[in-house]
Design a protein around this motif. Structure first.
Motif, short mmCIF file in Angstrom:
data_model
loop_
_atom_site.label_atom_id
_atom_site.label_comp_id
_atom_site.label_asym_id
_atom_site.label_seq_id
_atom_site.Cartn_x
_atom_site.Cartn_y
_atom_site.Cartn_z
N GLY A 49 36.86 -2.96 -0.05
CA GLY A 49 37.02 -1.89 0.93
C GLY A 49 36.22 -0.69 0.44
N CYS A 50 34.95 -0.96 0.09
CA CYS A 50 34.13 0.00 -0.67
C CYS A 50 33.59 1.14 0.17
CB CYS A 50 32.97 -0.73 -1.33
SG CYS A 50 31.83 -1.46 -0.12
N GLY A 51 33.68 1.05 1.52
CA GLY A 51 33.02 2.08 2.33
C GLY A 51 31.53 2.11 2.01
N SER A 52 30.96 3.30 1.88
CA SER A 52 29.53 3.38 1.57
C SER A 52 29.26 3.33 0.07
CB SER A 52 28.91 4.63 2.20
OG SER A 52 29.52 5.78 1.65
N GLY A 53 30.30 3.01 -0.73
CA GLY A 53 30.06 2.53 -2.09
C GLY A 53 29.98 3.55 -3.21
N ALA A 54 30.55 4.75 -3.03
CA ALA A 54 30.47 5.76 -4.10
C ALA A 54 31.03 5.19 -5.41
CB ALA A 54 31.24 7.01 -3.69
N ASP A 100 35.43 -9.73 4.60
CA ASP A 100 36.85 -9.41 4.47
C ASP A 100 37.20 -9.28 2.99
OD1 ASP A 100 39.59 -9.21 4.57
OD2 ASP A 100 39.90 -11.06 5.70
N MET A 101 37.78 -8.15 2.65
CA MET A 101 38.12 -7.92 1.23
C MET A 101 39.22 -8.86 0.74
SD MET A 101 40.03 -4.28 1.46
CE MET A 101 41.35 -4.01 2.61
N ASN A 122 45.25 -1.50 4.72
CA ASN A 122 44.73 -2.09 5.96
C ASN A 122 45.15 -3.55 6.14
OD1 ASN A 122 42.77 -0.18 7.37
ND2 ASN A 122 42.10 -0.02 5.25
N VAL A 123 45.30 -4.25 5.03
CA VAL A 123 45.65 -5.67 5.11
C VAL A 123 47.09 -5.90 4.66
CG1 VAL A 123 43.30 -6.51 4.87
CG2 VAL A 123 44.66 -6.08 2.81
N TYR A 166 51.15 4.39 9.50
CA TYR A 166 51.40 3.41 8.44
C TYR A 166 52.90 3.26 8.25
CZ TYR A 166 50.84 1.15 3.82
OH TYR A 166 50.87 0.28 2.76
N PRO A 167 53.53 2.54 9.18
CA PRO A 167 55.01 2.47 9.17
C PRO A 167 55.57 1.86 7.88
CG PRO A 167 54.09 1.32 11.10
CD PRO A 167 52.93 1.84 10.31
N GLU A 168 54.77 1.04 7.19
CA GLU A 168 55.29 0.39 5.96
C GLU A 168 55.20 1.30 4.76
OE1 GLU A 168 52.43 -0.91 7.48
OE2 GLU A 168 53.54 -2.12 8.92
#
Ligand SMILES: C[S@@+](CC[C@H](N)C(=O)[O-])C[C@H]1O[C@@H](n2cnc3c(N)ncnc32)[C@H](O)[C@@H]1O
Length: 251
Positions: A49-54, A100-101, A122-123, A166-168
């Motif tokens: 889930g790296c996004g643009s990888g910073a 998919d991570m 997210n997962v 994020y109910p959990e």
């Protein structure tokens, strides 16, 4: 989330230094808690889930790691490829992968270290904890951040926001219990300082909202309004919720 909303979020984050709160100092303390030192390993890492990888770029540069950087949002993976072309790390290497991570292309036990910031929820945090454990060799580790309640206080506006978003969302202990149930052992836990939320994430995002708002309509306008509302909520209630970073050992 609709495709239009995803596109608006991506437009809002274009050229941002990162896509979620986090900083190098916290990351490095967590990695040190796992016994890894800069330039002495880990050598095989993944940023999930790296996004643009910073963070992937930092793991390569500061630790000399070979980093698999996984995200399912094509624009973020493309932005990482651009960053690599503009300024390749002097040490280590980063391999961007769109996917998919929960199912990165990694053989069991092949990794020394996984880092995942602001993404596991997210997962499902418990699902991620279970899925990632087999990928890491014994003695390796995971640094992961998770949004949690810090105590019993639940300001109504924050409770309403998180019941939707994020109910959990649980406590730090809940996150640790989910990690342990996934086969990890806790080495360190640390709250991400509120000021890091601003410097690493919300300040650049606020500037982007200011720049885009005059020409925005429809979904983008709504996403800007939601983003501003989230920042206001954080300003008012960040004593009660935020990220915990966990350093988890695979023994
Ligand atoms: C809040 S952002 C954090 C990005 C980055 N780790 C950072 O801290 O800047 C969460 C990221 O997780 C990614 N993501 C969410 N679900 C995913 C999945 N199932 N597989 C891969 N990436 C996912 C999103 O595309 C997004 O880039």
């Amino acid at each position: 989330m609709t495709d239009e909303a995803v596109a608006a979020l991506i437009a809002l984050h274009a050229c941002a230094p990162r896509e979620g709160p986090g900083d190098v100092a916290t990351l490095e303390r967590m990695i040190a808690a796992l016994g890894f030192a800069p330039y002495a390993g880990p050598t095989r890492a993944a940023d999930l889930g790296c996004g643009s990888g910073a963070t992937a770029l930092h793991l390569a540069e500061a630790y000399g790691a070979d980093v698999l950087a996984v995200d399912f949002a094509e624009p973020f993976v493309a932005r990482l490829a651009e960053r690599l072309a503009e300024a390749p790390p002097a040490r280590g290497a980063v391999s961007p992968h769109r996917g998919d991570m929960l199912a990165p292309p990694v053989a069991p036990g092949a990794l020394d270290l996984i880092v995942s910031e602001g993404a596991a929820y997210n997962v499902g945090f418990a699902t991620a904890m279970k899925a990632w454990r087999p990928l890491v060799r014994a003695g390796g580790g995971l640094v992961v951040s998770e949004c949690v309640w810090f105590g019993a206080r639940r300001p109504p506006e924050a409770a309403a926001f998180w019941a939707e978003a994020y109910p959990e969302m649980g406590s730090i202990s809940d996150a640790v219990a989910k990690a342990e149930a996934g086969g990890w052992r806790l080495k360190a836990a640390e709250r991400l300082a509120p000021e890091v939320w601003w410097t690493s994430y919300y300040d650049p995002l606020a500037a982007r909202c200011d720049a885009l708002e005059p020409g925005a309509d429809g979904v983008l306008k709504a996403v800007i309004a939601e983003t501003r509302a989230e920042m206001a909520l954080f300003r008012a209630t960040s004593a009660d919720w935020g990220y915990v970073y966990l350093a988890l050992d695979a023994d």
